[in-house]
Enzyme design. Structure first.
Site, short mmCIF file in Angstrom:
data_model
loop_
_atom_site.label_atom_id
_atom_site.label_comp_id
_atom_site.label_asym_id
_atom_site.label_seq_id
_atom_site.Cartn_x
_atom_site.Cartn_y
_atom_site.Cartn_z
N CYS A 9 38.98 94.36 45.49
CA CYS A 9 39.50 95.59 44.88
C CYS A 9 39.29 95.47 43.37
CB CYS A 9 40.95 95.84 45.27
SG CYS A 9 42.16 94.70 44.56
N ASN A 12 42.53 92.51 41.97
CA ASN A 12 42.86 91.44 42.91
C ASN A 12 44.35 91.08 42.90
OD1 ASN A 12 42.03 87.97 43.44
ND2 ASN A 12 42.13 89.54 44.99
N CYS A 14 46.64 93.81 44.30
CA CYS A 14 47.28 94.79 45.21
C CYS A 14 46.54 94.87 46.55
CB CYS A 14 47.32 96.18 44.59
SG CYS A 14 48.30 96.33 43.09
N ARG A 15 45.49 95.68 46.58
CA ARG A 15 44.82 95.99 47.84
C ARG A 15 44.12 94.79 48.47
NH1 ARG A 15 41.63 101.12 45.61
NH2 ARG A 15 41.81 99.87 43.71
N SER A 16 43.32 94.07 47.69
CA SER A 16 42.57 92.97 48.31
C SER A 16 43.46 91.82 48.77
CB SER A 16 41.43 92.49 47.40
OG SER A 16 41.89 92.07 46.15
N ASP A 127 44.57 103.19 45.39
CA ASP A 127 45.16 102.14 44.57
C ASP A 127 46.66 102.43 44.39
OD1 ASP A 127 45.86 100.22 42.72
OD2 ASP A 127 44.29 100.77 41.28
#
Length: 163
Positions: A9, A12, A14-16, A127
């Protein structure tokens, strides 16, 4: 031979890391944890060395996922050691394909939600960073939904190598 997957993401945090944690759990449940290695990175270096966002950690813990994480930036040289690079949105996909040293490496980059047949045309995982905790919950749900299809694809690749 180990099959390597990296989720990417922006920062690195939140999402990933959410995707890394969820997919690692799916791989362990499937009994593939000795064959598949999972990690994550960001397209930028804004949060290098930091832990995941507290909201991401909270949502993961609430749903029984473990996370041991330090943010890092994706490096072009990593493509050689990876089998699959999973982008969390179209911007990451474009950045990663641009960063890929070869056409073969660029072909390793896929959108996570492309593994979710119910995703339709919107393949971005939004995001959640600038929003509230609900965005992190939504992110987790999208990742969980896509992880079933991703696991099936990875299992097929791994079994194909073993044949």
């Amino acid at each position: 031979m180990t099959y390597r997957v990296c989720f990417v993401c922006t920062g690195n945090i939140c999402r990933s890391p959410i995707a890394e944690s969820v997919f690692r759990a799916r791989v362990e449940e499937a009994g593939l944890d000795t064959l598949v290695e999972i990690d994550s990175a960001g397209t930028g270096d804004w949060h290098e060395g930091e832990n995941a966002d507290p909201r991401a950690r909270s949502v993961l813990e609430e749903h029984g996922y473990a996370l041991d994480h330090r943010a890092r930036r994706f490096e072009s040289s990593w493509f050689a050691g990876l089998d699959l690079v999973i982008a969390l949105d179209l911007g990451h996909l474009k950045a990663l394909r641009h960063l890929a040293p070869t056409e073969e490496d660029a072909a390793k980059v896929r959108l996570l939600r492309s593994y979710d047949p119910s995703a339709g045309d919107d393949l971005d995982v939004p995001d959640p960073y600038y929003g509230g905790r609900d965005g992190f919950q939504e992110c987790l749900e999208m990742v969980e939904e896509a992880s079933t299809g991703l696991l099936a694809a990875v299992r097929e690749d791994v079994e194909g190598r073993m044949a």
